[in-house]
Design a protein around this motif. Structure first.
Motif, short mmCIF file in Angstrom:
data_model
loop_
_atom_site.label_atom_id
_atom_site.label_comp_id
_atom_site.label_asym_id
_atom_site.label_seq_id
_atom_site.Cartn_x
_atom_site.Cartn_y
_atom_site.Cartn_z
N THR A 31 0.83 -1.21 0.00
CA THR A 31 0.00 0.00 0.00
C THR A 31 0.86 1.25 0.00
O THR A 31 0.58 2.23 -0.71
CB THR A 31 -0.93 0.00 1.23
OG1 THR A 31 -1.71 -1.20 1.22
CG2 THR A 31 -1.85 1.21 1.21
N ARG A 33 3.93 1.56 -1.16
CA ARG A 33 4.56 1.71 -2.47
C ARG A 33 3.58 2.29 -3.48
O ARG A 33 3.94 3.14 -4.30
CB ARG A 33 5.10 0.36 -2.95
CG ARG A 33 6.31 -0.14 -2.18
CD ARG A 33 6.98 -1.31 -2.89
NE ARG A 33 6.10 -2.46 -3.00
CZ ARG A 33 5.99 -3.42 -2.08
NH1 ARG A 33 6.71 -3.34 -0.97
NH2 ARG A 33 5.20 -4.45 -2.27
N GLN A 34 2.34 1.81 -3.44
CA GLN A 34 1.33 2.32 -4.36
C GLN A 34 1.04 3.79 -4.10
O GLN A 34 0.87 4.58 -5.03
CB GLN A 34 0.05 1.49 -4.22
CG GLN A 34 -1.08 1.93 -5.14
CD GLN A 34 -0.78 1.71 -6.60
OE1 GLN A 34 0.08 0.91 -6.95
NE2 GLN A 34 -1.48 2.43 -7.47
N PHE A 37 3.92 6.02 -5.39
CA PHE A 37 4.19 6.02 -6.83
C PHE A 37 3.76 7.31 -7.53
O PHE A 37 4.53 7.86 -8.32
CB PHE A 37 3.53 4.80 -7.47
CG PHE A 37 3.86 4.61 -8.91
CD1 PHE A 37 5.15 4.31 -9.30
CD2 PHE A 37 2.88 4.74 -9.89
CE1 PHE A 37 5.47 4.13 -10.64
CE2 PHE A 37 3.19 4.57 -11.22
CZ PHE A 37 4.49 4.26 -11.60
N SER A 52 4.07 3.76 -15.30
CA SER A 52 3.51 2.47 -14.88
C SER A 52 4.10 1.33 -15.70
O SER A 52 4.35 0.24 -15.18
CB SER A 52 1.98 2.50 -15.04
OG SER A 52 1.40 3.46 -14.19
N ASN A 237 -0.89 -4.89 -15.04
CA ASN A 237 -0.64 -4.12 -13.82
C ASN A 237 -0.33 -2.65 -14.11
O ASN A 237 -0.85 -1.77 -13.41
CB ASN A 237 0.49 -4.76 -13.02
CG ASN A 237 0.01 -5.94 -12.20
OD1 ASN A 237 -1.17 -6.07 -11.90
ND2 ASN A 237 0.92 -6.82 -11.84
N HIS A 241 -2.60 0.26 -12.56
CA HIS A 241 -1.97 1.29 -11.74
C HIS A 241 -2.25 2.68 -12.30
O HIS A 241 -2.49 3.64 -11.55
CB HIS A 241 -0.46 1.06 -11.68
CG HIS A 241 -0.06 -0.10 -10.82
ND1 HIS A 241 1.06 -0.85 -11.06
CD2 HIS A 241 -0.65 -0.64 -9.73
CE1 HIS A 241 1.15 -1.81 -10.15
NE2 HIS A 241 0.12 -1.70 -9.34
N SER A 244 -5.95 3.54 -11.52
CA SER A 244 -6.13 3.78 -10.08
C SER A 244 -5.52 5.10 -9.66
O SER A 244 -6.10 5.85 -8.86
CB SER A 244 -5.51 2.63 -9.28
OG SER A 244 -6.13 1.40 -9.59
N SER A 245 -4.35 5.42 -10.20
CA SER A 245 -3.68 6.67 -9.83
C SER A 245 -4.46 7.88 -10.30
O SER A 245 -4.41 8.95 -9.68
CB SER A 245 -2.27 6.69 -10.41
OG SER A 245 -1.49 5.64 -9.90
#
Length: 249
Positions: A31, A33-34, A37, A52, A237, A241, A244-245
């Protein structure tokens, strides 16, 4: 784990408990790390798709190198020493993050942190109230559940069908190398491609690996199946990512 094995020995139930504990403690790190990012991407000044894709390529590249290297280490120096080296690599990784990554320039939130369960409930409401994020979470939850036996089955398959830890390392290496190529392709072209089409096409290819390996094919055929699936999995992924970002505050 290697400390117990080298001193008093380790039973199967202890091994399972350590695996569970490791997975449990890995969740906060994943979590963090996410969450880190987007700040790193902002500091770098690059497209989210490109960043990504590079992140996915690094992860796949680690599998490409780590799989064969791990197999060679197990054969050459033994499983216990290989685990010690793996543990040391996590220390090095944490040190790099602490020293080399600058703090984000964005202003810190002035609001004091709330209670854990209240924030957890707020996060769940956020996820459930947004159709896209809800679909991503449920999809990842289901696929991770179905994919969970893969790391357990692969060593057994390599030993029973092909014979050695070196074969297992090569299988992981091919999977990681193809994933590296797929992630790099997404990094270069992802911003030009329709995300829904990329996701559906790549995701539809993943079950082919399990169908192919279930037939216990010859080793070259197994490597070919892993290569195809690895390339298809490479963009997934990074794509998730990126989305989500963009959506999650």
């Amino acid at each position: 784990m290697p400390l117990l094995h080298s001193t008093v020995g380790i039973e199967l139930w202890q091994l399972m408990a350590l695996v569970f504990l490791g997975a449990l403690l890995d969740a906060p790190g994943a979590t963090a790390r996410q969450a880190l990012f987007p700040d790193v991407v902002e500091l770098a000044g690059v497209r989210m798709e490109r960043a990504s894709g590079i992140r996915g390529a690094i992860q796949s590249g680690a599998v490409l190198v780590g799989g064969p290297l791990g197999g060679a280490l197990v054969v050459g120096v033994g499983a216990t020493t290989a685990l010690w080296l793996n543990a040391a690599s996590f220390v090095v990784s944490a040190a790099i993050v602490a020293v080399a990554i600058p703090r984000a320039r964005r202003e810190l939130d002035a609001e004091p942190p709330g209670r854990f369960f209240a924030e957890l409930a707020e996060g769940m409401r956020f996820i459930w109230g947004r159709r896209l994020i809800r679909a991503i979470v449920l999809t990842v939850l289901l696929t991770n559940f179905l994919d969970a036996p893969f790391p357990v089955v692969m060593p057994v398959l390599a030993r029973e069908a092909y014979g050695s830890a070196t074969d297992l390392g090569l299988m992981y290496g091919i999977l990681g190398g193809a994933g590296l190529a797929g992630a790099l392709a997404y990094s270069a072209l992802g911003h030009r491609l329709p995300r829904r089409l990329v996701f559906v096409c790549c995701f539809s290819i993943l079950p082919l690996m399990y169908l192919a390996l279930a037939t216990l094919p010859l080793f070259p055929a197994a490597l070919a199946a892993l290569a195809v699936v690895g390339f298809a999995a490479g963009p997934l992924n990074p794509l998730l990512h990126t989305v989500s970002s963009e959506v999650v505050p």
